[in-house]
Design a protein around this motif. Structure first.
Motif, PDB file in Angstrom:
ATOM      1  N   GLU A  80       0.686  -1.247  -0.076  1.00 19.04           N
ATOM      2  CA  GLU A  80      -0.006   0.389   0.016  1.00 19.04           C
ATOM      3  C   GLU A  80       0.900   1.245  -0.029  1.00 19.04           C
ATOM      4  OE1 GLU A  80      -4.039  -1.598   2.157  1.00 19.04           O
ATOM      5  OE2 GLU A  80      -2.590  -0.214   3.480  1.00 19.04           O
ATOM      6  N   ALA A  81       1.998   0.855   0.556  1.00 16.49           N
ATOM      7  CA  ALA A  81       2.947   2.268   0.195  1.00 16.49           C
ATOM      8  C   ALA A  81       3.725   2.170  -1.098  1.00 16.49           C
ATOM      9  CB  ALA A  81       3.725   2.029   2.022  1.00 16.49           C
ATOM     10  N   GLY A  82       3.097   1.218  -1.640  1.00 13.37           N
ATOM     11  CA  GLY A  82       4.270   1.568  -2.496  1.00 13.37           C
ATOM     12  C   GLY A  82       5.400   1.090  -3.779  1.00 13.37           C
ATOM     13  N   LEU A  83       5.913   0.296  -2.104  1.00 10.14           N
ATOM     14  CA  LEU A  83       7.342   0.017  -2.250  1.00 10.14           C
ATOM     15  C   LEU A  83       6.765  -1.799  -2.129  1.00 10.14           C
ATOM     16  CD1 LEU A  83       7.951   1.135   1.718  1.00 10.14           C
ATOM     17  CD2 LEU A  83       9.155   2.429  -0.829  1.00 10.14           C
ATOM     18  N   LYS A  84       8.416  -2.590  -2.787  1.00  6.18           N
ATOM     19  CA  LYS A  84       8.234  -3.751  -2.963  1.00  6.18           C
ATOM     20  C   LYS A  84       9.290  -4.332  -1.933  1.00  6.18           C
ATOM     21  CE  LYS A  84       9.633  -7.174  -6.512  1.00  6.18           C
ATOM     22  NZ  LYS A  84       8.495  -7.834  -6.652  1.00  6.18           N
ATOM     23  N   MET A  85       8.532  -5.698  -1.141  1.00  2.81           N
ATOM     24  CA  MET A  85       9.392  -6.853  -0.710  1.00  2.81           C
ATOM     25  C   MET A  85      10.222  -7.242  -0.756  1.00  2.81           C
ATOM     26  SD  MET A  85       7.176  -9.399   1.996  1.00  2.81           S
ATOM     27  CE  MET A  85       7.682 -10.236   0.934  1.00  2.81           C
ATOM     28  N   ALA A  86      11.979  -6.805   0.110  1.00  3.67           N
ATOM     29  CA  ALA A  86      12.474  -7.602  -0.540  1.00  3.67           C
ATOM     30  C   ALA A  86      13.839  -6.402  -1.107  1.00  3.67           C
ATOM     31  CB  ALA A  86      12.690  -8.852  -1.236  1.00  3.67           C
ATOM     32  N   ARG A  87      12.904  -5.415  -1.898  1.00  8.18           N
ATOM     33  CA  ARG A  87      13.606  -4.408  -2.709  1.00  8.18           C
ATOM     34  C   ARG A  87      13.372  -3.433  -2.136  1.00  8.18           C
ATOM     35  NH1 ARG A  87      10.453  -1.786  -7.102  1.00  8.18           N
ATOM     36  NH2 ARG A  87      10.055  -0.300  -5.679  1.00  8.18           N
ATOM     37  N   ASP A  88      12.895  -3.090  -1.624  1.00  6.26           N
ATOM     38  CA  ASP A  88      12.843  -1.844   0.005  1.00  6.26           C
ATOM     39  C   ASP A  88      12.799  -2.036   0.706  1.00  6.26           C
ATOM     40  OD1 ASP A  88      12.676  -0.370  -2.829  1.00  6.26           O
ATOM     41  OD2 ASP A  88      10.722  -0.767  -2.950  1.00  6.26           O
ATOM     42  N   VAL A  89      11.606  -3.142   1.187  1.00  4.26           N
ATOM     43  CA  VAL A  89      11.276  -3.535   2.667  1.00  4.26           C
ATOM     44  C   VAL A  89      11.695  -4.777   3.134  1.00  4.26           C
ATOM     45  CG1 VAL A  89      10.159  -3.745   4.956  1.00  4.26           C
ATOM     46  CG2 VAL A  89      10.710  -1.383   2.974  1.00  4.26           C
ATOM     47  N   SER A  90      12.862  -5.549   3.797  1.00  2.00           N
ATOM     48  CA  SER A  90      12.718  -6.895   4.014  1.00  2.00           C
ATOM     49  C   SER A  90      11.550  -6.974   5.859  1.00  2.00           C
ATOM     50  CB  SER A  90      14.129  -7.157   4.725  1.00  2.00           C
ATOM     51  OG  SER A  90      14.779  -7.269   3.533  1.00  2.00           O
ATOM     52  N   VAL A  91      10.832  -8.102   5.440  1.00  2.92           N
ATOM     53  CA  VAL A  91      10.901  -9.237   6.114  1.00  2.92           C
ATOM     54  C   VAL A  91      11.135 -10.529   6.514  1.00  2.92           C
ATOM     55  CG1 VAL A  91       8.207  -9.923   7.272  1.00  2.92           C
ATOM     56  CG2 VAL A  91       8.078  -7.853   5.778  1.00  2.92           C
ATOM     57  N   ILE A  92      10.991 -10.547   8.254  1.00  2.00           N
ATOM     58  CA  ILE A  92      11.146 -12.166   8.552  1.00  2.00           C
ATOM     59  C   ILE A  92      10.392 -12.231   9.311  1.00  2.00           C
ATOM     60  CG2 ILE A  92      13.371 -13.638   9.939  1.00  2.00           C
ATOM     61  CD1 ILE A  92      15.085 -12.561   8.718  1.00  2.00           C
ATOM     62  N   ALA A  93      10.419 -13.402   9.014  1.00  2.19           N
ATOM     63  CA  ALA A  93       8.809 -13.871   9.905  1.00  2.19           C
ATOM     64  C   ALA A  93       9.488 -15.185  10.559  1.00  2.19           C
ATOM     65  CB  ALA A  93       7.058 -14.006   9.217  1.00  2.19           C
ATOM     66  N   HIS A  94       8.526 -15.613  12.028  1.00  4.14           N
ATOM     67  CA  HIS A  94       8.462 -16.986  12.454  1.00  4.14           C
ATOM     68  C   HIS A  94       6.997 -17.251  11.836  1.00  4.14           C
ATOM     69  CE1 HIS A  94       8.853 -19.877  15.141  1.00  4.14           C
ATOM     70  NE2 HIS A  94       8.108 -19.664  15.051  1.00  4.14           N
ATOM     71  N   ASP A  95       7.274 -18.885  11.497  1.00  6.52           N
ATOM     72  CA  ASP A  95       6.769 -19.478  10.380  1.00  6.52           C
ATOM     73  C   ASP A  95       6.135 -20.794  11.171  1.00  6.52           C
ATOM     74  OD1 ASP A  95       5.530 -21.724   9.096  1.00  6.52           O
ATOM     75  OD2 ASP A  95       6.913 -22.272   7.545  1.00  6.52           O
ATOM     76  N   ASP A  96       5.594 -21.332  12.049  1.00  5.51           N
ATOM     77  CA  ASP A  96       5.045 -22.659  12.673  1.00  5.51           C
ATOM     78  C   ASP A  96       4.792 -24.012  11.481  1.00  5.51           C
ATOM     79  OD1 ASP A  96       5.175 -22.549  15.990  1.00  5.51           O
ATOM     80  OD2 ASP A  96       3.344 -20.432  14.748  1.00  5.51           O
ATOM     81  N   ASP A  97       4.498 -23.582  10.140  1.00  8.57           N
ATOM     82  CA  ASP A  97       4.822 -25.028   9.263  1.00  8.57           C
ATOM     83  C   ASP A  97       3.022 -25.400   9.588  1.00  8.57           C
ATOM     84  OD1 ASP A  97       5.676 -26.371   7.674  1.00  8.57           O
ATOM     85  OD2 ASP A  97       6.625 -27.787   8.407  1.00  8.57           O
ATOM     86  N   LEU A  98       2.448 -24.407   9.203  1.00 12.44           N
ATOM     87  CA  LEU A  98       0.861 -24.479   9.528  1.00 12.44           C
ATOM     88  C   LEU A  98       0.731 -25.090   8.296  1.00 12.44           C
ATOM     89  CD1 LEU A  98      -0.039 -21.583  11.491  1.00 12.44           C
ATOM     90  CD2 LEU A  98       0.426 -23.624  12.274  1.00 12.44           C
ATOM     91  N   SER A  99      -0.556 -26.324   8.797  1.00 14.38           N
ATOM     92  CA  SER A  99      -0.903 -27.256   7.336  1.00 14.38           C
ATOM     93  C   SER A  99      -1.696 -25.846   6.435  1.00 14.38           C
ATOM     94  CB  SER A  99      -2.001 -27.928   7.915  1.00 14.38           C
ATOM     95  OG  SER A  99      -1.395 -28.948   9.009  1.00 14.38           O
ATOM     96  N   TYR A 100      -2.833 -25.619   7.293  1.00 18.33           N
ATOM     97  CA  TYR A 100      -3.512 -24.731   6.319  1.00 18.33           C
ATOM     98  C   TYR A 100      -3.433 -22.788   6.340  1.00 18.33           C
ATOM     99  CZ  TYR A 100      -6.775 -28.504   6.185  1.00 18.33           C
ATOM    100  OH  TYR A 100      -7.254 -29.537   6.581  1.00 18.33           O
ATOM    101  N   LEU A 101      -1.685 -22.567   6.057  1.00 15.87           N
ATOM    102  CA  LEU A 101      -0.886 -21.461   6.304  1.00 15.87           C
ATOM    103  C   LEU A 101       0.619 -21.780   5.884  1.00 15.87           C
ATOM    104  CD1 LEU A 101      -2.022 -18.185   5.791  1.00 15.87           C
ATOM    105  CD2 LEU A 101      -0.709 -18.135   8.588  1.00 15.87           C
ATOM    106  N   LYS A 102       0.483 -22.209   4.348  1.00 14.84           N
ATOM    107  CA  LYS A 102       1.729 -22.490   4.077  1.00 14.84           C
ATOM    108  C   LYS A 102       2.222 -21.704   3.282  1.00 14.84           C
ATOM    109  CE  LYS A 102       2.460 -27.394   4.943  1.00 14.84           C
ATOM    110  NZ  LYS A 102       3.085 -27.592   6.129  1.00 14.84           N
ATOM    111  N   ASN A 103       4.248 -21.022   3.665  1.00 11.94           N
ATOM    112  CA  ASN A 103       4.848 -20.194   3.256  1.00 11.94           C
ATOM    113  C   ASN A 103       5.104 -20.613   1.652  1.00 11.94           C
ATOM    114  OD1 ASN A 103       6.343 -18.174   3.554  1.00 11.94           O
ATOM    115  ND2 ASN A 103       8.219 -19.121   4.579  1.00 11.94           N
TER     116      ASN A 103
END
Length: 342
Positions: free
Chosen positions: A262-285
């Motif tokens: 929404e800010a007109g930016l691109k993930m990785a190119r402009d802003v980096s993100v690291i999340a915690h992934d519980d390896d969920l059955s119905y929300l795969k990364n």
């Protein structure tokens, strides 16, 4: 074939056969092997009711859920943990029972379930930094296991946990190595022990790199998509916005990605993100390539381990409390890139 018929075939009591099939330590290994082989040969599969009658147990594990709108238990993570636990319960001929309690009233529910012989043990989830339920369970003498830990509880108790401090420290160091210096933390509720430990890992990495801790870049709230979106949106509007985010859940990270776009930016190119992934059955990364760079640890696997620890404790009350620390791996996805310092 039922339990009575199998017992008559083996020339053993129904209690001995049931105890052998459920791994009781007082049954000799020779007898246990004999019973297991006979059960397999004759396709005998015990039902929990029959086993309970023979052993004097309920053959049920209890999960007491606090009724609260602001509680980390209202999270898809809970479903995957329970699915893993249920797999272990089934393998050991146990059923599962859910009960609910108002916040602060869990101890009375535990006591009632156990005294009425409705359950043989309970699983405690979502421990807080100060967690009175652990002492209550210990004092009541109820077999239990904790999914997580409580930093304020120093007595021995059985638990399964991820090394949250280490995983968030390593992930923050990863961002620092990429050249990021303004790194934001979007965390869960920090009266929850896991969230407190993740903040510590983040702070340790920042301190080791001589980077200042900015309270404006540290956010704590229920881990929802909306909370992640609002926090990231407000931070990205700052005069000097963060160039990277450490996020405590995949769900919140989806909100962070929405704010970035929404800010007109691109993930990785402009802003980096690291999340915690519980390896969920119905929300795969993602599929072949992860969407988010993440610290990953299977909560379903944690459920399997916790259930086995509890069943071992029920079968052998003299067993010292077992603990299991799980390590989270870092998987590199499409959400991280070089920071402005690079």
């Amino acid at each position: 074939m039922n339990l009575k018929e199998l017992s008559e075939l083996l020339g053993l009591s129904q209690t001995t056969v049931s105890r052998a099939l459920n791994g009781y330590p007082e049954v000799s290994e020779k007898t246990r092997i004999r019973v297991v082989e006979a059960a397999r040969e004759h396709n005998y599969s015990p039902n929990s009711r029959a086993t309970g009658l023979a052993t004097g147990r309920a053959m049920v594990i209890g999960h007491v859920i606090p009724l609260s709108a602001r509680h980390e238990i209202v999270n898809p993570v809970f479903g995957d943990f329970v699915a893993g636990a249920l797999q272990t319960y089934s393998q050991n001929n146990y059923d599962m029972m859910f009960a609910h309690a108002v916040d602060g009233g869990e101890a009375e529910i535990y006591k009632s379930l156990y005294n009425r012989r409705v359950v043989d043990g309970v699983v405690l989830q979502g421990p807080k930094v100060v967690e009175p339920r652990i002492k209550a369970l210990r004092d009541l003498g109820i077999p239990f296991v904790v999914h997580g830990r409580s930093s304020a509880e120093h007595g021995p108790y059985p638990w399964v946990d991820v090394d949250n401090t280490r995983s968030f420290r390593r992930a923050t160091e990863f961002l620092i190595d990429l050249g990021h210096r303004r790194i934001a933390l979007i965390n869960g509720l920090e009266d929850m022990d896991f969230a407190m430990r993740r903040r510590k890992g983040y702070e340790d990495a920042m301190a080791a790199a001589n980077l200042p801790l900015n309270p404006d870049l540290m956010f704590t709230e229920e881990m929802t998509e909306v909370a992640g979106h609002h926090a990231a949106r407000d931070m990205l509007r700052m005069e000097t916005p963060p160039t990277a985010f450490m996020v405590s859940s995949m769900i919140s990270a989806i909100g962070v990605r929405r704010a970035i776009e929404e800010a007109g930016l691109k993930m990785a190119r402009d802003v980096s993100v690291i999340a915690h992934d519980d390896d969920l059955s119905y929300l795969k990364n993602g599929q072949d390539v992860p969407i988010f760079t993440a610290t990953r640890s299977s909560v379903r696997h944690a459920g399997e381990i916790a259930a086995q620890i509890l069943i071992d404790r029920i079968n052998n009350p003299q067993l010292a409390p077992q603990t299991r620390m799980l390590e989270a791996e870092i998987v590199v996805g499409r959400s991280t890139g070089p920071g402005p310092e690079r």
